[in-house]
Design an enzyme around this catalytic site. Structure first.
Site, PDB file in Angstrom:
ATOM      1  N   PHE A 121       0.873  -1.049  -0.027  1.00  0.00           N
ATOM      2  CA  PHE A 121      -0.009   0.102   0.126  1.00  0.00           C
ATOM      3  C   PHE A 121       0.905   1.195   0.076  1.00  0.00           C
ATOM      4  CE2 PHE A 121      -3.152   3.110   1.174  1.00  0.00           C
ATOM      5  CZ  PHE A 121      -4.059   2.788   1.031  1.00  0.00           C
ATOM      6  N   LEU A 123       0.927   5.373   0.479  1.00  0.00           N
ATOM      7  CA  LEU A 123       0.564   6.487   0.573  1.00  0.00           C
ATOM      8  C   LEU A 123       1.385   7.510   0.820  1.00  0.00           C
ATOM      9  CD1 LEU A 123      -2.212   8.012   1.360  1.00  0.00           C
ATOM     10  CD2 LEU A 123      -1.632   7.354   3.774  1.00  0.00           C
ATOM     11  N   GLY A 129       3.739  12.805   5.311  1.00  0.00           N
ATOM     12  CA  GLY A 129       3.123  11.488   5.757  1.00  0.00           C
ATOM     13  C   GLY A 129       1.903  11.482   6.830  1.00  0.00           C
ATOM     14  N   HIS A 339      19.309  -5.605  31.025  1.00  0.00           N
ATOM     15  CA  HIS A 339      20.391  -6.405  30.539  1.00  0.00           C
ATOM     16  C   HIS A 339      21.795  -5.784  30.630  1.00  0.00           C
ATOM     17  CE1 HIS A 339      17.265  -8.911  28.584  1.00  0.00           C
ATOM     18  NE2 HIS A 339      18.278  -9.643  28.342  1.00  0.00           N
ATOM     19  N   GLU A 364       1.313   4.226  10.837  1.00  0.00           N
ATOM     20  CA  GLU A 364      -0.238   4.347  11.019  1.00  0.00           C
ATOM     21  C   GLU A 364      -0.822   5.296  11.749  1.00  0.00           C
ATOM     22  OE1 GLU A 364      -1.067   2.354   8.943  1.00  0.00           O
ATOM     23  OE2 GLU A 364      -1.224   0.230   9.170  1.00  0.00           O
ATOM     24  N   THR A 366       1.030   8.600  13.791  1.00  0.00           N
ATOM     25  CA  THR A 366       2.111   9.188  14.784  1.00  0.00           C
ATOM     26  C   THR A 366       1.380   9.133  16.224  1.00  0.00           C
ATOM     27  OG1 THR A 366       2.035  11.466  14.652  1.00  0.00           O
ATOM     28  CG2 THR A 366       4.028  10.387  13.500  1.00  0.00           C
ATOM     29  N   SER A 367       2.212   9.192  17.230  1.00  0.00           N
ATOM     30  CA  SER A 367       1.479   9.339  18.709  1.00  0.00           C
ATOM     31  C   SER A 367       0.746  10.695  18.728  1.00  0.00           C
ATOM     32  CB  SER A 367       2.386   9.205  19.726  1.00  0.00           C
ATOM     33  OG  SER A 367       3.016   7.874  20.094  1.00  0.00           O
TER      34      SER A 367
END
Length: 380
Positions: A121, A123, A129, A339, A364, A366-367
């Site tokens: 897809f 876009l 964006g 770690h 999909e 942004t925040s």
């Protein structure tokens, strides 16, 4: 959140598959950037590509909750493989199934569900964006078809040998109010004037194929138009709502994976004569990760349940995507911290998760866009 015996069986089946088939090669694929082509057929065989489609289109007519559970287990093993599934289902098969003509469905769905054909897809463009209305790629009428010109970037699975098409969003007209109308077009990858750039080098999702797409006078027939040529953005936004459930699910899988690795390391690593998970500083980090895993999973399943009920789920999908993606970043951060120096090494699982987590806050929507979507619902 009510899960059935069937949901438990889905989780068991996909956890077993992901543990055996996907997880063992995750770090190697991350280091080499090799696309997991060998996993496409097994993924198709286990049925993840066809779960959500109705039986009359060759699918299993599974509920969204079942798909979310399956995708979580795949994401827990390898984010790149989960991204492959999300792209094949949410951005390829489902748009064709929902908006495609009978001819388009007959031509593309069998290959998409079997994994013989990969979809894509397009876009996002080099110049934008989040502002989906600012598309510069143009589709102009030419006789009984359309001619497309423009460029796309950050496009998943656009340049693989098995990629059959890219669904391209393009401007089709300028309305009287000055706003742009757009359509979506199924552009076959062997079309004259269609080309892709080399794989882009990324911080994370290294084994996911990501490229630029170029359209130089690409001619497509009317039969390539997906749905309404004047309502392409609306169709995309409908797909995006489900896409947010998918990204939220990837977040849940990453949180759980980060917790798994942190628990394993915390029990094995000794300091001052005892495992480090005995120290409150570490134990509290593990507790926070567990809370985030439960909360993100519940929010995601809630959005999936609303979709299954045929209700509007866009608000809940945005909430789930926002929380799960940011919680995934927190969990990956803590996993590296637990770690220590070992987590800072590029070839470690902790490093892989940390690098993979960031895109979840971007893709999909942004925040920042999620907060905009959520706040508009609250204040309208």
């Amino acid at each position: 959140m009510t899960l059935t015996d069937l949901h438990a069986e889905v989780r068991r089946t996909f956890r077993e598959f992901a543990t055996k088939e996907i997880a063992p090669g995750a770090c190697e694929r991350d280091q080499t950037g090799a696309f997991p082509a060998a996993l496409v057929a097994p993924l198709a065989d286990i049925g993840v590509f066809r779960m959500l489609l109705p039986t009359e289109l060759g699918g299993d007519a599974a509920d969204t909750v079942s798909f979310v559970i399956a995708l979580e287990e795949i994401a827990r093993a390898d984010q790149c493989v989960a991204a492959l599934v999300a792209n094949q289902v949410g951005l390829s098969a489902l748009p064709v199934a929902r908006f495609g003509s009978s001819e388009q469905r007959e031509r593309w769905l069998p290959g998409l569900l079997s994994g013989e054909v990969l979809g894509s897809f397009g876009l996002t463009e080099p110049g934008g964006g989040s502002d989906t209305g600012a598309i510069r790629t143009r589709a102009r009428r030419d006789g009984d078809g359309w001619v497309l010109d423009g460029a796309k970037t950050f496009i998943t699975n656009a340049g693989l040998a098995s990629t059959g098409f890219v669904i391209v969003a393009a401007r089709t007209a300028r309305r009287d109010d000055g706003r742009t109308s757009a359509g979506t077009f199924i552009v076959e990858t062997d079309s004259l004037g269609f080309s892709v750039g080399p794989p882009l080098k990324k911080m994370g999702w290294r084994a996911s194929d990501t490229r630029e797409v170029f359209l130089d006078g690409v001619r497509v027939p009317d039969s390539a138009v997906l749905g309404d040529p004047e309502r392409g953005l609306q169709q995309f936004l409908a797909a995006l709502d489900f896409g947010r459930i998918q990204i939220a699910t990837l977040g849940v899988g990453l949180i759980q994976s980060a917790l798994d690795f942190a628990l394993e390391h915390g029990a094995q690593r000794l300091a001052f004569g005892q495992p480090i998970d005995r120290f409150q500083a570490i134990a509290f980090k593990l507790a926070d990760m567990e809370v985030d895993a439960h909360a993100a999973r519940s929010l995601t399943v809630r959005a999936a349940e609303l979709r299954d009920a045929g209700a509007d789920f866009s608000h809940e999908a945005a909430i789930a995507k926002l929380f799960a993606s940011e919680a995934a970043m927190r969990a990956a951060h803590q996993c590296v911290q637990i770690h220590g120096g070992a987590g800072f090494m590029d070839d470690s699982d902790a490093s892989r998760l940390f690098r993979d987590a960031k895109i979840l806050e971007i893709g999909e929507g942004t925040s920042e866009i999620q907060r905009l979507v959520i706040s508009r619902r609250l204040t309208r």
